[in-house]
Scaffold this motif. Structure first.
Motif, PDB file in Angstrom:
ATOM      1  N   VAL A  44       0.834  -1.200   0.000  1.00 38.20           N
ATOM      2  CA  VAL A  44       0.000   0.000   0.000  1.00 38.20           C
ATOM      3  C   VAL A  44       0.870   1.252   0.000  1.00 38.20           C
ATOM      4  CG1 VAL A  44      -1.675   1.323   1.341  1.00 38.20           C
ATOM      5  CG2 VAL A  44      -1.897  -1.171   1.176  1.00 38.20           C
ATOM      6  N   THR A  45       1.931   1.224   0.799  1.00 35.31           N
ATOM      7  CA  THR A  45       2.806   2.379   0.990  1.00 35.31           C
ATOM      8  C   THR A  45       4.252   1.948   0.857  1.00 35.31           C
ATOM      9  OG1 THR A  45       1.227   3.418   2.506  1.00 35.31           O
ATOM     10  CG2 THR A  45       3.514   4.180   2.633  1.00 35.31           C
ATOM     11  N   TRP A  46       5.084   2.834   0.320  1.00 33.69           N
ATOM     12  CA  TRP A  46       6.507   2.549   0.137  1.00 33.69           C
ATOM     13  C   TRP A  46       7.358   3.512   0.942  1.00 33.69           C
ATOM     14  CZ3 TRP A  46       8.734  -1.414  -2.429  1.00 33.69           C
ATOM     15  CH2 TRP A  46       7.933  -2.163  -3.311  1.00 33.69           C
ATOM     16  N   ARG A  47       8.506   2.991   1.383  1.00 32.92           N
ATOM     17  CA  ARG A  47       9.579   3.823   1.897  1.00 32.92           C
ATOM     18  C   ARG A  47      10.844   3.470   1.119  1.00 32.92           C
ATOM     19  NH1 ARG A  47       5.870   6.014   3.431  1.00 32.92           N
ATOM     20  NH2 ARG A  47       5.250   6.588   5.558  1.00 32.92           N
ATOM     21  N   THR A  48      11.467   4.464   0.533  1.00 37.81           N
ATOM     22  CA  THR A  48      12.768   4.282  -0.104  1.00 37.81           C
ATOM     23  C   THR A  48      13.808   4.927   0.800  1.00 37.81           C
ATOM     24  OG1 THR A  48      12.508   6.325  -1.398  1.00 37.81           O
ATOM     25  CG2 THR A  48      11.757   4.274  -2.409  1.00 37.81           C
ATOM     26  N   VAL A  49      15.006   4.331   0.853  1.00 35.71           N
ATOM     27  CA  VAL A  49      16.018   4.792   1.801  1.00 35.71           C
ATOM     28  C   VAL A  49      17.367   4.859   1.095  1.00 35.71           C
ATOM     29  CG1 VAL A  49      17.033   4.471   4.083  1.00 35.71           C
ATOM     30  CG2 VAL A  49      14.753   3.557   3.620  1.00 35.71           C
ATOM     31  N   GLY A  50      18.058   5.992   1.248  1.00 36.25           N
ATOM     32  CA  GLY A  50      19.365   6.126   0.631  1.00 36.25           C
ATOM     33  C   GLY A  50      20.194   7.202   1.298  1.00 36.25           C
ATOM     34  N   ASP A  51      21.454   7.318   0.853  1.00 38.30           N
ATOM     35  CA  ASP A  51      22.370   8.293   1.454  1.00 38.30           C
ATOM     36  C   ASP A  51      22.948   9.263   0.439  1.00 38.30           C
ATOM     37  OD1 ASP A  51      24.110   6.600   0.107  1.00 38.30           O
ATOM     38  OD2 ASP A  51      25.634   6.653   1.684  1.00 38.30           O
ATOM     39  N   SER A  52      22.409   9.291  -0.778  1.00 45.02           N
ATOM     40  CA  SER A  52      22.919  10.222  -1.791  1.00 45.02           C
ATOM     41  C   SER A  52      21.761  10.726  -2.636  1.00 45.02           C
ATOM     42  CB  SER A  52      23.972   9.545  -2.670  1.00 45.02           C
ATOM     43  OG  SER A  52      23.364   8.574  -3.499  1.00 45.02           O
ATOM     44  N   ARG A  53      22.045  11.810  -3.364  1.00 44.52           N
ATOM     45  CA  ARG A  53      20.989  12.398  -4.186  1.00 44.52           C
ATOM     46  C   ARG A  53      20.487  11.424  -5.250  1.00 44.52           C
ATOM     47  NH1 ARG A  53      20.717  18.166  -3.719  1.00 44.52           N
ATOM     48  NH2 ARG A  53      19.144  18.086  -5.346  1.00 44.52           N
ATOM     49  N   SER A  54      21.362  10.567  -5.752  1.00 41.69           N
ATOM     50  CA  SER A  54      20.937   9.622  -6.790  1.00 41.69           C
ATOM     51  C   SER A  54      19.910   8.618  -6.273  1.00 41.69           C
ATOM     52  CB  SER A  54      22.145   8.892  -7.375  1.00 41.69           C
ATOM     53  OG  SER A  54      22.798   8.121  -6.393  1.00 41.69           O
ATOM     54  N   ASP A  55      19.865   8.408  -4.957  1.00 42.15           N
ATOM     55  CA  ASP A  55      18.905   7.458  -4.396  1.00 42.15           C
ATOM     56  C   ASP A  55      17.473   7.963  -4.462  1.00 42.15           C
ATOM     57  OD1 ASP A  55      20.680   5.356  -3.620  1.00 42.15           O
ATOM     58  OD2 ASP A  55      21.376   6.595  -1.968  1.00 42.15           O
ATOM     59  N   TYR A  56      17.301   9.278  -4.622  1.00 49.54           N
ATOM     60  CA  TYR A  56      15.949   9.817  -4.761  1.00 49.54           C
ATOM     61  C   TYR A  56      15.246   9.255  -5.997  1.00 49.54           C
ATOM     62  CZ  TYR A  56      16.518  13.362  -1.068  1.00 49.54           C
ATOM     63  OH  TYR A  56      16.684  14.010   0.140  1.00 49.54           O
ATOM     64  N   ALA A  57      16.022   8.751  -6.954  1.00 46.50           N
ATOM     65  CA  ALA A  57      15.416   8.212  -8.176  1.00 46.50           C
ATOM     66  C   ALA A  57      14.473   7.054  -7.890  1.00 46.50           C
ATOM     67  CB  ALA A  57      16.508   7.779  -9.151  1.00 46.50           C
ATOM     68  N   MET A  58      14.704   6.337  -6.774  1.00 48.39           N
ATOM     69  CA  MET A  58      13.777   5.258  -6.403  1.00 48.39           C
ATOM     70  C   MET A  58      12.385   5.820  -6.141  1.00 48.39           C
ATOM     71  SD  MET A  58      16.028   2.833  -3.849  1.00 48.39           S
ATOM     72  CE  MET A  58      16.757   4.094  -2.781  1.00 48.39           C
ATOM     73  N   ALA A  59      12.323   6.849  -5.295  1.00 45.39           N
ATOM     74  CA  ALA A  59      11.038   7.454  -4.968  1.00 45.39           C
ATOM     75  C   ALA A  59      10.456   8.193  -6.173  1.00 45.39           C
ATOM     76  CB  ALA A  59      11.197   8.398  -3.783  1.00 45.39           C
ATOM     77  N   ASP A  60      11.320   8.824  -6.972  1.00 44.10           N
ATOM     78  CA  ASP A  60      10.842   9.491  -8.190  1.00 44.10           C
ATOM     79  C   ASP A  60      10.071   8.512  -9.060  1.00 44.10           C
ATOM     80  OD1 ASP A  60      12.140  11.821  -7.369  1.00 44.10           O
ATOM     81  OD2 ASP A  60      13.859  11.533  -8.706  1.00 44.10           O
ATOM     82  N   TRP A  61      10.661   7.324  -9.269  1.00 44.96           N
ATOM     83  CA  TRP A  61      10.036   6.338 -10.151  1.00 44.96           C
ATOM     84  C   TRP A  61       8.714   5.839  -9.557  1.00 44.96           C
ATOM     85  CZ3 TRP A  61       8.151   1.436 -10.307  1.00 44.96           C
ATOM     86  CH2 TRP A  61       7.934   0.890 -11.587  1.00 44.96           C
ATOM     87  N   LEU A  62       8.724   5.532  -8.264  1.00 42.54           N
ATOM     88  CA  LEU A  62       7.497   5.040  -7.632  1.00 42.54           C
ATOM     89  C   LEU A  62       6.393   6.091  -7.696  1.00 42.54           C
ATOM     90  CD1 LEU A  62       9.056   3.239  -4.552  1.00 42.54           C
ATOM     91  CD2 LEU A  62       7.720   2.138  -6.354  1.00 42.54           C
ATOM     92  N   HIS A  63       6.744   7.329  -7.370  1.00 40.42           N
ATOM     93  CA  HIS A  63       5.734   8.395  -7.415  1.00 40.42           C
ATOM     94  C   HIS A  63       5.201   8.579  -8.836  1.00 40.42           C
ATOM     95  CE1 HIS A  63       3.721  12.152  -6.387  1.00 40.42           C
ATOM     96  NE2 HIS A  63       4.236  12.656  -7.504  1.00 40.42           N
ATOM     97  N   ALA A  64       6.095   8.588  -9.814  1.00 37.25           N
ATOM     98  CA  ALA A  64       5.675   8.791 -11.199  1.00 37.25           C
ATOM     99  C   ALA A  64       4.769   7.670 -11.691  1.00 37.25           C
ATOM    100  CB  ALA A  64       6.900   8.915 -12.107  1.00 37.25           C
ATOM    101  N   ASN A  65       4.875   6.509 -11.066  1.00 40.48           N
ATOM    102  CA  ASN A  65       4.059   5.359 -11.471  1.00 40.48           C
ATOM    103  C   ASN A  65       2.884   5.115 -10.529  1.00 40.48           C
ATOM    104  OD1 ASN A  65       5.341   3.724 -13.922  1.00 40.48           O
ATOM    105  ND2 ASN A  65       7.001   4.660 -12.735  1.00 40.48           N
TER     106      ASN A  65
END
Length: 290
Positions: free
Chosen positions: A223-244
């Motif tokens: 139902v809900t996602w949490r993406t976790v990272g330590d660099s700006r490039s890791d935001y791409a995980m959440a970007d993709w999920l949100h866009a989809n």
């Protein structure tokens, strides 16, 4: 079948493994991951690391910590180029690998980088022999991080030049400008402990897409996602999920690089806690249902 309350897409270096020791140094991280998997929470490690690193530094501790068969645990390695499932039902704790051969760098380039490390940088870094597609050069554990970062740009420039000599389009990850003819094929991605040279099509967004493909094969999506990272490039995980169309918040365990404006929430740990200490706090909260 009821959809899981939560799904986790986790970078490994930083949130899970200490960037200093390159191991899971906080025992509660293993205990909480095992408990969340037992509850049915899907967990996917979305990393630039190799499958060999994940097997040794993540899968081994999870199995020792009691990871049960039937959990929805997977790994997407080398930023989308390699993927597999994790659990005690598999030999060595991991299923057979899937490898995207079309994302692999030319072998002669890898050979040149290996020789460059041997000849000029052996006091600073090692060549990661476990990668199938990427070429990665990593800081030696015994080397101070400041000493590594002082020479990283010099190595990165030589890596870019080696690709350009081969007539291959290349850019740095932080350079969003396409080359003149739009033919960028490869990129150089410097991190705080390494430099990765990789396909320009790979990334944490591709890793997120691979993760959902894996999870679609073994149950309902969360139902809900949490993406976790330590660099700006890791935001791409959440970007993709949100866009989809997925409900997601991103956890940044090293926000010193700056938190960008995003269409989804960004969470950070209180009191300036960073890296795996921050990761441990969030995992404990999610295990409690927070």
């Amino acid at each position: 079948m009821t959809a899981p309350r939560l799904g986790l897409l986790l970078d490994v270096d930083g949130p899970i493994a200490s960037p200093v020791t390159r191991t899971i140094a906080i025992p509660s991280i293993v205990a909480d991951l095992v408990a969340l998997a037992a509850e049915g929470v899907p967990i996917v490690f979305n990393t630039g690391r190799s499958d060999a690193f994940i097997r040794q530094e993540v899968v081994g501790p999870l199995l020792d910590g009691g990871l049960a068969a039937g959990g929805r645990v997977h790994a997407v390695c080398e930023k989308g180029a390699v993927w597999c499932s994790i659990g005690p039902q598999y030999e060595g704790g991991m299923s057979d690998l899937a490898i995207a051969e079309d994302l692999a760098l030319p072998r002669d380039f890898a050979d040149e980088m290996r020789e460059l490390v041997r000849a000029e940088y052996a006091d600073l870094v090692f060549f990661d022999e476990t990668k199938h597609a990427m070429v990665s050069i990593e800081q030696l554990v015994e080397v101070p991080n400041a000493a590594y970062l002082a020479r990283q740009a010099e190595f990165d420039a030589k890596a870019m030049a080696a690709l350009e000599r081969r007539g291959l389009g290349v850019r740095r990850l932080d350079d969003v400008r396409p080359d003149a003819d739009g033919a960028v094929q490869w990129r150089v991605d410097p991190t705080i402990i390494s430099t990765d040279v990789e396909s320009d099509r790979s990334g944490k967004d591709m890793g997120a897409e691979r993760a959902l493909e894996l999870l679609a094969q073994d149950g309902e999506l969360p139902v809900t996602w949490r993406t976790v990272g330590d660099s700006r490039s890791d935001y791409a995980m959440a970007d993709w999920l949100h866009a989809n169309g997925h409900d997601v918040a991103h956890v940044d365990v090293r926000p010193a690089d700056g938190v960008p404006a995003t269409p989804y929430p960004v969470l950070t740990a209180p009191d300036g806690v960073i890296h795996d200490e921050a990761g441990a706090r969030f995992l404990a909260d999610w295990r409690r249902g927070a």
